[in-house]
Design a protein around this motif. Structure first.
Motif, PDB file in Angstrom:
ATOM      1  N   MET A   1       0.849  -1.201   0.000  1.00 19.86           N
ATOM      2  CA  MET A   1       0.000   0.000   0.000  1.00 19.86           C
ATOM      3  C   MET A   1       0.892   1.262   0.000  1.00 19.86           C
ATOM      4  O   MET A   1       1.724   1.435   0.899  1.00 19.86           O
ATOM      5  N   ASP A   5      -1.864   6.123  -1.412  1.00 15.30           N
ATOM      6  CA  ASP A   5      -3.112   5.405  -1.141  1.00 15.30           C
ATOM      7  C   ASP A   5      -3.560   5.640   0.300  1.00 15.30           C
ATOM      8  O   ASP A   5      -4.740   5.841   0.572  1.00 15.30           O
ATOM      9  N   PHE A   9      -6.944   7.466   1.329  1.00 16.17           N
ATOM     10  CA  PHE A   9      -7.910   6.735   2.153  1.00 16.17           C
ATOM     11  C   PHE A   9      -8.235   7.539   3.416  1.00 16.17           C
ATOM     12  O   PHE A   9      -9.402   7.671   3.817  1.00 16.17           O
ATOM     13  N   ASN A  12     -10.361  10.558   2.670  1.00 14.55           N
ATOM     14  CA  ASN A  12     -11.725  10.112   2.403  1.00 14.55           C
ATOM     15  C   ASN A  12     -12.470   9.822   3.698  1.00 14.55           C
ATOM     16  O   ASN A  12     -13.635  10.184   3.865  1.00 14.55           O
ATOM     17  N   LEU A 310     -11.559  -4.557   6.528  1.00 15.50           N
ATOM     18  CA  LEU A 310     -10.247  -4.364   5.890  1.00 15.50           C
ATOM     19  C   LEU A 310      -9.309  -5.514   6.226  1.00 15.50           C
ATOM     20  O   LEU A 310      -8.552  -5.993   5.389  1.00 15.50           O
ATOM     21  N   LYS A 311      -9.391  -5.969   7.475  1.00 18.30           N
ATOM     22  CA  LYS A 311      -8.537  -7.100   7.865  1.00 18.30           C
ATOM     23  C   LYS A 311      -8.952  -8.364   7.125  1.00 18.30           C
ATOM     24  O   LYS A 311      -8.106  -9.144   6.684  1.00 18.30           O
ATOM     25  N   LEU A 313     -10.178  -8.479   4.274  1.00 14.58           N
ATOM     26  CA  LEU A 313      -9.761  -8.323   2.876  1.00 14.58           C
ATOM     27  C   LEU A 313      -8.240  -8.397   2.713  1.00 14.58           C
ATOM     28  O   LEU A 313      -7.731  -8.240   1.612  1.00 14.58           O
ATOM     29  N   GLY A 314      -7.540  -8.565   3.822  1.00 16.69           N
ATOM     30  CA  GLY A 314      -6.096  -8.785   3.722  1.00 16.69           C
ATOM     31  C   GLY A 314      -5.242  -7.631   4.206  1.00 16.69           C
ATOM     32  O   GLY A 314      -4.023  -7.683   4.048  1.00 16.69           O
ATOM     33  N   ALA A 315      -5.874  -6.593   4.784  1.00 18.02           N
ATOM     34  CA  ALA A 315      -5.062  -5.483   5.317  1.00 18.02           C
ATOM     35  C   ALA A 315      -4.318  -5.972   6.546  1.00 18.02           C
ATOM     36  O   ALA A 315      -4.885  -6.657   7.385  1.00 18.02           O
ATOM     37  N   ARG A 316      -3.035  -5.619   6.621  1.00 16.31           N
ATOM     38  CA  ARG A 316      -2.249  -6.034   7.779  1.00 16.31           C
ATOM     39  C   ARG A 316      -2.443  -5.041   8.922  1.00 16.31           C
ATOM     40  O   ARG A 316      -2.812  -3.887   8.691  1.00 16.31           O
ATOM     41  N   GLN A 319      -0.770  -1.826   8.428  1.00 17.00           N
ATOM     42  CA  GLN A 319      -1.413  -0.936   7.446  1.00 17.00           C
ATOM     43  C   GLN A 319      -2.578  -0.192   8.091  1.00 17.00           C
ATOM     44  O   GLN A 319      -2.769   1.006   7.850  1.00 17.00           O
ATOM     45  N   LEU A 323      -2.943   3.820   8.612  1.00 13.69           N
ATOM     46  CA  LEU A 323      -4.094   4.590   8.116  1.00 13.69           C
ATOM     47  C   LEU A 323      -4.615   5.547   9.181  1.00 13.69           C
ATOM     48  O   LEU A 323      -4.841   6.734   8.920  1.00 13.69           O
TER      49      LEU A 323
ATOM     50  N   SER B  93      -2.627 -12.478   6.766  1.00 14.61           N
ATOM     51  CA  SER B  93      -3.288 -11.385   6.024  1.00 14.61           C
ATOM     52  C   SER B  93      -2.994 -11.510   4.536  1.00 14.61           C
ATOM     53  O   SER B  93      -3.877 -11.338   3.687  1.00 14.61           O
ATOM     54  N   ARG B  96      -5.019 -14.308   3.061  1.00 12.93           N
ATOM     55  CA  ARG B  96      -6.424 -13.890   2.864  1.00 12.93           C
ATOM     56  C   ARG B  96      -6.535 -13.018   1.627  1.00 12.93           C
ATOM     57  O   ARG B  96      -7.478 -13.135   0.839  1.00 12.93           O
ATOM     58  N   GLN B  97      -5.542 -12.139   1.483  1.00 14.38           N
ATOM     59  CA  GLN B  97      -5.549 -11.189   0.379  1.00 14.38           C
ATOM     60  C   GLN B  97      -5.508 -11.905  -0.981  1.00 14.38           C
ATOM     61  O   GLN B  97      -6.220 -11.536  -1.912  1.00 14.38           O
ATOM     62  N   ILE B 124      -5.907  -2.238  -3.054  1.00 10.03           N
ATOM     63  CA  ILE B 124      -5.126  -1.151  -2.433  1.00 10.03           C
ATOM     64  C   ILE B 124      -4.166  -1.747  -1.411  1.00 10.03           C
ATOM     65  O   ILE B 124      -2.978  -1.424  -1.387  1.00 10.03           O
ATOM     66  N   PHE B 125      -4.711  -2.645  -0.570  1.00  5.81           N
ATOM     67  CA  PHE B 125      -3.866  -3.217   0.490  1.00  5.81           C
ATOM     68  C   PHE B 125      -2.852  -4.221  -0.062  1.00  5.81           C
ATOM     69  O   PHE B 125      -1.883  -4.546   0.606  1.00  5.81           O
ATOM     70  N   GLY B 127      -1.198  -3.548  -2.692  1.00  2.93           N
ATOM     71  CA  GLY B 127      -0.162  -2.719  -3.321  1.00  2.93           C
ATOM     72  C   GLY B 127      -0.182  -2.782  -4.843  1.00  2.93           C
ATOM     73  O   GLY B 127       0.851  -2.600  -5.492  1.00  2.93           O
TER      74      GLY B 127
END
Lengths: 402, 247
Positions: A1, A5, A9, A12, A310-311, A313-316, A319, A323, B93, B96-97, B124-125, B127
């Motif tokens: 990321m 971005d 984010f 927003n 977000l987690k 969806l793969g956000a660490r 990250q 944010l 993570s 999962r992504q 986005i996450f 990259g």
């Protein structure tokens, strides 16, 4: 990321809560504005005082009776200063070649009268060099005559306001006035000068130094003002004067002060004042920082579902932390920029309204205001951001569902 | 529906999911409570599996374990050949992504973002460069028939459209495994049919699909059905053999 971005984010997210954001930004802006304005006032006061000293020249020396150092002598037996006399000032003039001008000064307060009009004013006994040493100008007539300073004369030079008050309708020149019980002739009137080193030069009466000492019943001079030919000779001249007076008095009982050391002392005192004022500003900034922390905690609570999503969806965690931290920094930096602009505008307004005080925000204050607003965002945003990063995604999503 | 859901790099033969004696235990006071107990199950690539069972039986817990949102307390879970228990949070993570797409019953769309913005999130996450993201968002929204709605926020969309956005988001990273928790639970029957049609397309394209549902009609679309009760898999059956009485 990418950072871009993250910033997009965060912007927003902030757009979604305009009231909270504007209150938070206002808090920081007030804090930064306080720092900018208060330090500008402190700096203005410092510059004002320094300018006052510098306006009368940087080559000045001041000799005062008594020692500023602590002595080991028993009070009453030794260490009590001898009088600083007109003869001392003449000895300095005779023996030290680096001196360009010299004005012995005696001071006190007396009532001056002309007819039915009277006024209590400071009386300054001095010599002809005083005019040039203090950068004064004559409006009319002449200044105190040159000659033997030990010889008095019943002559006075009036400050501009004193002349106006005593002689509203007639010319004062050549008139006889009473100074205390002395009848004296007015020979000149000073041009308006205003306050100089906390002395109102428009509201005083100048007499020959010997007359002043008799009139005011003084045995010792108040001080001796000296102008040195070269600024580089200030320190050595000071040393020679003290050595000469020590020889004359039999002990070291006078103090010689350079203009620079006086300016330095005032400057450091006023610098301390500026820093103290800045500290007050920083306190309000800290309060605003706690406001940011509060807003960010509320944001984390409000956006628990979003964090869980977000987690998922793969956000660490890092990250997510970043944010929320960037949101806090955006808030604080926005507040910082607005505060800086407002502060500068107010300072500009103040300098326009009160040009005598050269208020100006020091560069260090402006730079540190921005850095501190950034730091406030980081420090006060870190804890809520850390909490957001640590949220368990299942619990976060379930909390919303429940 | 227009467009086509795309899947690439699909691995055939090997198992996507291998669960061996997996338990998820919560401590309530001094008592251990088994949300999942000794689950052993293998799911092959491209399989369509429905998980059924009464409320509180452990369906969602199983889905969360499968989605790497929860770690098993005991046992071994291998996803795509990787043992989950050996991975740290950051690696989970990343898994999962890249491997999993989630479809939630309550959508979990970010209200301030447009449909396109919501679909773009996983990329986005990860990259992924903005130009690539833009292209993939367009494709994903086209595949669920929402090209014209890409700039609408969730509150400007019908519930059916919202779920289609969720499907676009779940597939935009082209994951091997798609996990759906009651995807039609909040939808009217017409929207439900559309969503199930999209899921069928994903299945046809080779995605491994695991769906939690109460609805026997939804389960009938799957190849296999796992019935869970009290954290145990009590029945494994082909969807053809599934009857209301067998539940």
């Amino acid at each position: 990321m990418s950072l871009r971005d993250c910033v997009d984010f965060a912007f927003n997210a902030l757009k979604g809560q305009p009231i909270r954001v504007s209150l938070c930004v206002t808090g920081i802006a007030i804090g930064i504005m306080a720092i900018v304005v208060l330090t500008a006032l402190g700096e203005g006061a410092r510059r004002y005082v320094v300018n006052q000293f510098m306006s009368i020249g940087s080559n000045l020396l001041l000799v005062v009776p008594g020692k500023t150092e602590t002595t080991g002598a028993i009070p009453g037996f030794a260490g009590a200063p001898h009088d600083l006399t007109i003869m001392d000032s003449q000895a300095i003039r005779r023996n030290i070649r680096s001196i360009q001008r010299l004005a012995p000064i005696s001071m006190g307060t007396e009532t001056v009268r002309y007819g039915e009009r009277r006024r209590q004013v400071p009386i300054v006994g001095t010599t002809a060099d005083f005019l040039e040493i203090r950068h004064l100008r004559m409006a009319r007539g002449q200044f105190l005559p040159r000659g033997d300073p030990q010889r008095g004369a019943p002559l006075v030079v009036l400050g501009h306001r004193v002349a106006q008050e005593l002689f509203p309708d007639t010319s004062p020149l050549g008139q006889l006035i009473r100074v205390g019980n002395w009848r004296m002739r007015v020979i000149g009137i000073l041009a308006p000068r205003g306050t100089q080193l906390s002395m109102d030069m428009d509201d005083l009466v100048l007499v020959p130094v010997a007359t002043g000492m008799q009139l005011l019943n003084r045995h010792s001079l108040y001080r001796i003002l000296l102008g040195v030919r070269n600024v580089s000779d200030l320190e050595t001249t000071c040393g020679r004067i003290v050595a000469l007076l020590t020889e004359r008095h039999g002990e070291d009982d006078t103090t010689c002060i350079t203009q620079g050391s006086v300016v330095g002392t005032f400057s450091s005192i006023l610098n301390a004042l500026t820093v103290s004022l800045a500290a007050i500003g920083f306190i309000s900034l800290t309060v605003a920082g706690i406001g940011i922390m509060n807003v960010m905690f509320v944001a984390v609570a409000d956006r628990t579902e979003e964090i869980g999503l977000l987690k998922a969806l793969g956000a660490r965690s890092r990250q997510i932390l970043l944010l929320f931290l960037i949101e806090a920094v955006i808030l604080s930096l926005a507040g910082g920029m607005i505060g800086l602009t407002l502060g500068w505008t107010i300072v500009q307004g103040l300098t326009t309204l009160y040009p005598a005080i050269p208020a100006s925000t020091p560069l260090w204050a402006s730079v540190s205001a921005v850095l501190v607003s950034f730091a406030v965002g980081v420090v006060f945003g870190l804890l809520p951001a850390h909490r957001a990063g640590r949220l368990d995604p299942v619990h976060a999503l379930e909390r919303h569902a429940s | 529906m227009t467009g086509e859901l795309i899947i690439d790099g699909f691995m055939t033969g090997a198992q996507v999911i291998k669960l061996k004696n997996v338990s998820k235990i919560y401590q309530v006071g001094d008592q251990p409570v088994y949300a999942l107990a000794n689950i052993t199950e293998h799911i092959k690539p491209g399989e369509y599996v429905a998980i059924m069972g009464p409320s509180g039986s452990g369906k969602s817990t199983l889905l969360n374990v499968l989605g790497c949102l929860l770690r098993p307390t005991e046992g071994s879970y291998q996803l795509n050949g990787q043992e989950i228990n050996t991975l740290n949070d950051s690696e989970l993570s990343k898994l999962r992504q890249s491997v999993i797409g989630f479809i939630f019953q309550s959508f979990h769309l970010i209200p301030r973002l447009t449909a396109a913005g919501n679909v773009e999130l996983p990329m986005i996450f990860a990259g992924i460069a903005p130009q690539v993201r833009q292209q993939r968002v367009t494709q994903a929204l086209e595949a669920v028939g929402l090209t014209a709605r890409s700039h609408h926020r969730p509150d400007q969309l019908s519930v059916g459209q919202r779920q289609r956005v969720v499907i676009a988001r779940a597939t935009v990273m082209n994951p091997r495994l798609i996990l759906a928790d009651e995807p039609t639970g909040n939808l009217d029957s017409e929207s439900g049919k559309q969503i199930l049609g999209l899921l069928d397309q994903l299945y046809a394209l080779g995605h491994t699909l695991i769906i939690v549902t109460h609805d026997i009609n939804v389960a009938h679309r799957a190849e296999r059905v796992l019935v869970i009760s009290d954290g145990h898999i009590v029945q494994r059956t082909s969807s053809c053999n599934l009857t209301p009485e067998s539940l």
